[in-house]
Design a protein around this motif. Structure first.
Motif: not given
Lengths: 115, 111
Positions: B36, B38, B41-44, B46, B87, B89, B101, B103
């Motif tokens: 994922y 990210q 300021g946003e969600g992860p 896919l 970022t 994940f 998940w 880190s």
């Protein structure tokens, strides 16, 4: 793509008060989740929900936490009472199924600050 | 053990270079590995995923290499762009379908 809406985007609340975070999942999805993230670090699973019931919850899902989705409306996370350590960004997610390969769709998060 | 580990914690590469993000796991029952992405300021969201029956999955500039024997996988981002700064994940799903998940790796692409 499919959108998950979260309300509010930000909330500041006094310690001990109640807060409700709202999530409007993708319309045909059946599984709903809440995750907690602090300072952009690891996504920490809180709970998943299906058919009106909590399916799984983690140790982070304290007794002060509750979830519900009354009559197909918002999927909510309620914290009562709030504590300082509850300050975080809470992400709602939804998926069509639960089997491996089902994509989780996340909202943009609700930033909660407990003072 | 259900842990998923990612390294490095943060990575800076120049635009145009290949960024390599690493992930390892311990539970041999894991059979599905999504990555994922990210943005702040946003969600992860896919990005790309692989199943344990494959050793490679490619989608444009993004490629997952999977080594089942060593329980390791890596995400390669070729021709890195500043817009790839995010970022990343690594996650893993087991027979119970719960997603575990890592880190995260914070990737910075310098122009």
């Amino acid at each position: 793509g499919p959108k998950v809406l979260q309300i509010p985007s930000h909330q500041i609340i006094d310690m001990g008060q109640m807060v409700t975070l709202n999530c409007d999942p993708v319309s045909n999805h059946l599984y709903f989740y809440w995750y907690k993230q602090i300072l952009g670090q690891q996504m920490e699973f809180l709970v998943n929900f299906y058919n009106g019931k909590v399916m799984e919850k983690s140790k982070l899902f304290k007794d002060q936490f509750s979830v519900e989705r009354p009559d197909g409306s918002y999927f909510t996370l309620k914290i009562q009472p709030t504590a300082l350590e509850d300050s975080a960004v809470y992400f709602c997610a939804s998926s069509l199924g639960r089997r491996a390969g089902n994509t989780l769709y996340f909202g943009e998060g609700s930033r909660l600050i407990v003072v | 053990q259900q842990q998923v580990r990612q390294s490095p914690q943060s990575l800076t590469v120049w635009e145009g270079e290949t960024a390599i993000l690493n992930c390892s796991y311990e539970d041999s029952t894991f059979n599905y590995f999504p990555w994922y992405q990210q943005f702040p300021g946003e969600g992860p969201a896919l990005l790309i995923s692989i199943r344990s029956v494959s050793d490679k999955k490619e989608d444009g500039r993004f490629t997952i290499f999977f080594n089942k024997r060593e329980k390791k996988l890596s995400l390669h981002i070729t021709d890195s762009q500043p817009g790839d700064s995010a970022t990343y994940f690594c996650a893993a799903s087991n027979s119970n379908y719960q997603l575990i998940w890592g880190s995260g790796t914070k990737l910075i692409i310098k122009p």
